[in-house]
Design a protein around this motif. Structure first.
Motif, PDB file in Angstrom:
ATOM      1  N   LYS A   1       0.830  -1.210   0.000  1.00 53.89           N
ATOM      2  CA  LYS A   1       0.000   0.000   0.000  1.00 53.89           C
ATOM      3  C   LYS A   1       0.859   1.253   0.000  1.00 53.89           C
ATOM      4  N   SER A   2       0.348   2.282  -0.631  1.00 53.22           N
ATOM      5  CA  SER A   2       1.071   3.555  -0.664  1.00 53.22           C
ATOM      6  C   SER A   2       0.043   4.661  -0.918  1.00 53.22           C
ATOM      7  N   PHE A   3       0.503   5.917  -0.977  1.00 53.62           N
ATOM      8  CA  PHE A   3      -0.399   7.025  -1.285  1.00 53.62           C
ATOM      9  C   PHE A   3       0.176   7.799  -2.460  1.00 53.62           C
ATOM     10  N   LEU A   4      -0.692   8.035  -3.450  1.00 54.14           N
ATOM     11  CA  LEU A   4      -0.270   8.826  -4.602  1.00 54.14           C
ATOM     12  C   LEU A   4      -0.903  10.210  -4.452  1.00 54.14           C
ATOM     13  N   ILE A   5      -0.090  11.250  -4.614  1.00 53.67           N
ATOM     14  CA  ILE A   5      -0.574  12.618  -4.402  1.00 53.67           C
ATOM     15  C   ILE A   5      -0.553  13.360  -5.732  1.00 53.67           C
ATOM     16  N   LYS A   6      -1.711  13.920  -6.106  1.00 56.02           N
ATOM     17  CA  LYS A   6      -1.770  14.710  -7.341  1.00 56.02           C
ATOM     18  C   LYS A   6      -1.839  16.186  -6.976  1.00 56.02           C
ATOM     19  N   TYR A   7      -1.109  16.996  -7.701  1.00 58.90           N
ATOM     20  CA  TYR A   7      -1.166  18.435  -7.422  1.00 58.90           C
ATOM     21  C   TYR A   7      -1.431  19.167  -8.717  1.00 58.90           C
ATOM     22  N   GLY A   8      -2.328  20.164  -8.630  1.00 59.90           N
ATOM     23  CA  GLY A   8      -2.767  20.822  -9.846  1.00 59.90           C
ATOM     24  C   GLY A   8      -1.943  22.016 -10.221  1.00 59.90           C
ATOM     25  N   GLU A   9      -2.216  23.111  -9.536  1.00 60.66           N
ATOM     26  CA  GLU A   9      -1.665  24.402  -9.900  1.00 60.66           C
ATOM     27  C   GLU A   9      -0.133  24.412  -9.915  1.00 60.66           C
ATOM     28  N   LEU A  10       0.443  23.601  -9.040  1.00 62.51           N
ATOM     29  CA  LEU A  10       1.896  23.548  -8.946  1.00 62.51           C
ATOM     30  C   LEU A  10       2.546  23.243 -10.278  1.00 62.51           C
ATOM     31  N   ALA A  11       1.879  22.374 -11.012  1.00 60.77           N
ATOM     32  CA  ALA A  11       2.451  21.904 -12.258  1.00 60.77           C
ATOM     33  C   ALA A  11       2.651  23.043 -13.244  1.00 60.77           C
ATOM     34  N   LEU A  12       1.943  24.170 -13.005  1.00 59.99           N
ATOM     35  CA  LEU A  12       2.032  25.295 -13.945  1.00 59.99           C
ATOM     36  C   LEU A  12       3.248  26.171 -13.687  1.00 59.99           C
ATOM     37  N   LYS A  13       4.014  25.876 -12.681  1.00 62.16           N
ATOM     38  CA  LYS A  13       4.998  26.839 -12.221  1.00 62.16           C
ATOM     39  C   LYS A  13       6.352  26.809 -12.928  1.00 62.16           C
ATOM     40  N   GLY A  14       6.441  26.155 -14.032  1.00 62.73           N
ATOM     41  CA  GLY A  14       7.645  26.191 -14.850  1.00 62.73           C
ATOM     42  C   GLY A  14       8.901  25.876 -14.055  1.00 62.73           C
ATOM     43  N   LYS A  15       9.866  26.793 -14.146  1.00 64.51           N
ATOM     44  CA  LYS A  15      11.168  26.550 -13.530  1.00 64.51           C
ATOM     45  C   LYS A  15      11.091  26.447 -12.005  1.00 64.51           C
ATOM     46  N   ASN A  16      10.080  27.103 -11.418  1.00 62.08           N
ATOM     47  CA  ASN A  16       9.965  27.063  -9.962  1.00 62.08           C
ATOM     48  C   ASN A  16       9.360  25.765  -9.451  1.00 62.08           C
ATOM     49  N   ARG A  17       8.980  24.935 -10.382  1.00 61.13           N
ATOM     50  CA  ARG A  17       8.199  23.773 -10.006  1.00 61.13           C
ATOM     51  C   ARG A  17       8.881  22.912  -8.929  1.00 61.13           C
ATOM     52  N   TYR A  18      10.192  22.680  -9.106  1.00 65.28           N
ATOM     53  CA  TYR A  18      10.853  21.803  -8.138  1.00 65.28           C
ATOM     54  C   TYR A  18      10.798  22.392  -6.737  1.00 65.28           C
ATOM     55  N   MET A  19      10.851  23.738  -6.668  1.00 69.33           N
ATOM     56  CA  MET A  19      10.798  24.394  -5.361  1.00 69.33           C
ATOM     57  C   MET A  19       9.432  24.149  -4.705  1.00 69.33           C
ATOM     58  N   PHE A  20       8.379  24.292  -5.487  1.00 67.61           N
ATOM     59  CA  PHE A  20       7.028  24.059  -4.968  1.00 67.61           C
ATOM     60  C   PHE A  20       6.869  22.597  -4.552  1.00 67.61           C
TER      61      PHE A  20
ATOM     62  N   PHE B   1       4.687  10.548  -4.016  1.00 69.51           N
ATOM     63  CA  PHE B   1       4.285   9.300  -3.393  1.00 69.51           C
ATOM     64  C   PHE B   1       4.675   9.307  -1.926  1.00 69.51           C
ATOM     65  N   VAL B   2       3.761   8.883  -1.090  1.00 69.00           N
ATOM     66  CA  VAL B   2       4.047   8.718   0.333  1.00 69.00           C
ATOM     67  C   VAL B   2       3.994   7.227   0.579  1.00 69.00           C
ATOM     68  N   GLU B   3       5.181   6.644   0.745  1.00 68.83           N
ATOM     69  CA  GLU B   3       5.252   5.178   0.837  1.00 68.83           C
ATOM     70  C   GLU B   3       5.505   4.757   2.276  1.00 68.83           C
ATOM     71  N   PRO B   4       4.575   4.033   2.879  1.00 72.72           N
ATOM     72  CA  PRO B   4       4.783   3.583   4.256  1.00 72.72           C
ATOM     73  C   PRO B   4       5.900   2.539   4.308  1.00 72.72           C
ATOM     74  N   LEU B   5       6.766   2.655   5.319  1.00 73.72           N
ATOM     75  CA  LEU B   5       7.869   1.697   5.446  1.00 73.72           C
ATOM     76  C   LEU B   5       7.636   0.722   6.599  1.00 73.72           C
ATOM     77  N   GLY B   6       6.482   0.842   7.228  1.00 72.69           N
ATOM     78  CA  GLY B   6       6.152  -0.079   8.329  1.00 72.69           C
ATOM     79  C   GLY B   6       4.662   0.003   8.593  1.00 72.69           C
ATOM     80  N   GLU B   7       4.291  -0.191   9.845  1.00 71.51           N
ATOM     81  CA  GLU B   7       2.880  -0.140  10.232  1.00 71.51           C
ATOM     82  C   GLU B   7       2.318   1.272  10.048  1.00 71.51           C
ATOM     83  N   PHE B   8       1.065   1.361   9.618  1.00 71.47           N
ATOM     84  CA  PHE B   8       0.401   2.667   9.562  1.00 71.47           C
ATOM     85  C   PHE B   8      -1.107   2.474   9.523  1.00 71.47           C
TER      86      PHE B   8
END
Ligand code: ATP
Ligand code: MG
Length: 394
Positions: A3-22, A50-57
Motif C-alpha cells: 500500500k502507498s499514497f499517490l498525491i496529485k497536485y494541480g496548480e503547482l504543475a504550472l509553475k515552470g522553472k519554480n516547479r521543483y521548489m514548490f 508518493f508517500v510510501e509507508p515503510l512499516g505499520e500505519f
C-alpha cells in the motif's frame, strides 16, 4: 502488493522553472503533517508525489493528515507492484478489488496511464483488457464509460499503481512557497478564516493578539491560542505574539474622544503588528476585515487604519458577507471556538456611537494627545510574549 499514497497536485504543475521548489515545499509539508504516524518515504516522480509507508500505519489517519496540506488536488490510496508484467497487473487488480469492495453490484470504468510509451500495450488496450478481465471475474459488474459508479485507475511508471479512490485535497499552494505574513488574530470568527485563506496561497503565518488584561480574561487568551492551534493544522507552526495592550487602551480611553476610540486603537494595533512582522521577516499584515461589517470597517475607517501601515495589508474577506465567512469557519473547524462568549479588547472599550466616516486629520490631532505613545508602544513590544503553536492531532 504494497500500500502507498499517490498525491496529485494541480496548480503547482504550472509553475515552470519554480516547479521543483514548490514540489519540495509540498513534500516538506507532507512530511511535517505525517510525522508521528509511522515511517514513510516521501518522494516525487514525474509530476506525482508518493508517500510510501515503510512499516505499520493507519490508512485513515494518514489520509486525514495529508488532507490538511495545501497544494494537493487529490490523494489516492494505491497498491503498488514492482513489475509491469501484464498478467501480474490483471491479477493484482482483481485482488485489489476484492479487498476494496464488499458488494459487487456497481458499474465501473478502467482508466490507464503509462509513463513508458514503449510498453507493448497502449492506454486504450490496457483499459479494454483489464476491463474484460474484471468482467470475467465479477459477473455482477457492468461497464459504464460515461458515468461509472467507480473508476479503477492503473498507472504504469517505474512501478505499477492501482487505485480506485480519489480524495479531494484542499487545493492552493504549499505553505512556505510564498513567504510569510503576520495575522492579526482576535478571538472572533473572521480573523482565523482570513489566516486560513492567505495560508492556502502558500504563505506561512505568524500571529499577533492584543490582550488587555484584566479587561480581557485569561480564558479569552486561551481561546485565541486554541484558534491558532486549529488553523496551524493547515498553516503549520505559528509564533503567536501576545501583546500586553491595557496601558495603551486605557490611555486612549482617557485622552481621546470616545467616538474615535476604535479607529485609534486599530491604528496602534497595526503599528505594533508591523514591528513584530518585520522582526520575523513577514512581508504583509493579514486581518479579518470586510467592508461595512462594523463601524471600524467602513471604507473610510479602513482607509484611516491603513494610513499608518507601510507593509501591504491583506484582507482576504473584504468582499464576503458574514454568512459566507461563517460557512468557511465551519468547514475549517474554528466556528465552535470562535463563538465562545469571551470578551475581546475591542468590545470592552467600545463607544456607543463610533465614527463611521473618520477624518484622518482629526484622528491625527486626537492622537497628539497621547504624548508618550512611542514609549508605550516600545513597552508593549518589549513585553510581548511569544507562544510557539503547533497543531494538535485531534
Ligand atoms: P474578528 O471576527 O476577526 O474578531 P471582527 O468582526 O470582530 O473580526 P474587529 O473587532 O473590528 O472585527 O476586528 C477587525 C480585525 O482586526 C480582526 O479581524 C483582526 O484581524 C483584528 N483584531 C481585532 N481585535 C484584535 C485583537 N485583540 N488582537 C489581534 N487582532 C485583532
Ligand atoms: Mg473581533
Amino acid at each position: 502488493m504494497k500500500k502507498s499514497f499517490l498525491i496529485k497536485y494541480g496548480e503547482l504543475a504550472l509553475k515552470g522553472k519554480n516547479r521543483y521548489m514548490f514540489e519540495n515545499k509540498l513534500m516538506d509539508q507532507i512530511r511535517y503533517r505525517i510525522d508521528g504516524l509511522g515511517k514513510f518515504k516521501v518522494q516525487k516522480e514525474q509530476g506525482r508525489l508518493f508517500v510510501e509507508p515503510l512499516g505499520e500505519f493507519e490508512e485513515e489517519e494518514v489520509l486525514s493528515a495529508i488532507k490538511e496540506v495545501f497544494g494537493i488536488s487529490y490523494i489516492c490510496p494505491v497498491v503498488m507492484i514492482d513489475t509491469d508484467d501484464f498478467d501480474t497487473i490483471k491479477e493484482t487488480t482483481i485482488q485489489f478489488m476484492k479487498e476494496q469492495y464488499e458488494d459487487f453490484d456497481f458499474t465501473f470504468k478502467v482508466e490507464a496511464r503509462r509513463a513508458n510509451k514503449n510498453y507493448p500495450l497502449n492506454s486504450m488496450d490496457i483499459c479494454r483488457e483489464v476491463g474484460a478481465y474484471i468482467l470475467d471475474n465479477f459477473e455482477t459488474l457492468k461497464v459504464d464509460v460515461k458515468t461509472p459508479d467507480k473508476r479503477v485507475w492503473i498507472e504504469l511508471r517505474d512501478r505499477t499503481y492501482i487505485y480506485s479512490r480519489q480524495i479531494k485535497g484542499l487545493g492552493g499552494m504549499p505553505v512556505g512557497s510564498n513567504g510569510r505574513g503576520m495575522l492579526l488574530l482576535s478571538g472572533g470568527i473572521d480573523s482565523p478564516v482570513a489566516g486560513y485563506m492567505v495560508a492556502k496561497r502558500g504563505v506561512a503565518i505568524d500571529a499577533v493578539y492584543f490582550h488587555s488584561h484584566p479587561y480581557t480574561s485569561e480564558r479569552a487568551k486561551e481561546k485565541v491560542i486554541e484558534l491558532a492551534k486549529i488553523i496551524s493544522r493547515k498553516t503549520g507552526p505559528i509564533r503567536l505574539h501576545v501583546v500586553p495592550f491595557t496601558e495603551i487602551q486605557l490611555a486612549i480611553y482617557e485622552k481621546c474622544p470616545h467616538d474615535q476610540l476604535t479607529i485609534i486603537m486599530r491604528r496602534i494595533m497595526m503599528q505594533i503588528a508591523e514591528i513584530h512582522a518585520k522582526t520575523v521577516k513577514s512581508l504583509a499584515l493579514i486581518t479579518g476585515e470586510a467592508i461595512g461589517q462594523v463601524a471600524s470597517q467602513t471604507i473610510q475607517s479602513l482607509a484611516a487604519t491603513n494610513d499608518v501601515c507601510t507593509l501591504p495589508v491583506f484582507r482576504p474577506l473584504i468582499g464576503f458577507d458574514k454568512q459566507e465567512i461563517i460557512d468557511i469557519s465551519l468547514k475549517i473547524d474554528t466556528y465552535e471556538t470562535s463563538i465562545l462568549p469571551y470578551e475581546d479588547c475591542c468590545t470592552v472599550f467600545v463607544a456607543k456611537h463610533p465614527v463611521t466616516k473618520p477624518n484622518i486629520k482629526a484622528i491625527k490631532r486626537s492622537e497628539e494627545k497621547l504624548i508618550d505613545i512611542e514609549e508605550m508602544i516600545d513597552r508593549a513590544v518589549d513585553d510581548t510574549v511569544v507562544i510557539k503553536i503547533k497543531p494538535s492531532r485531534d
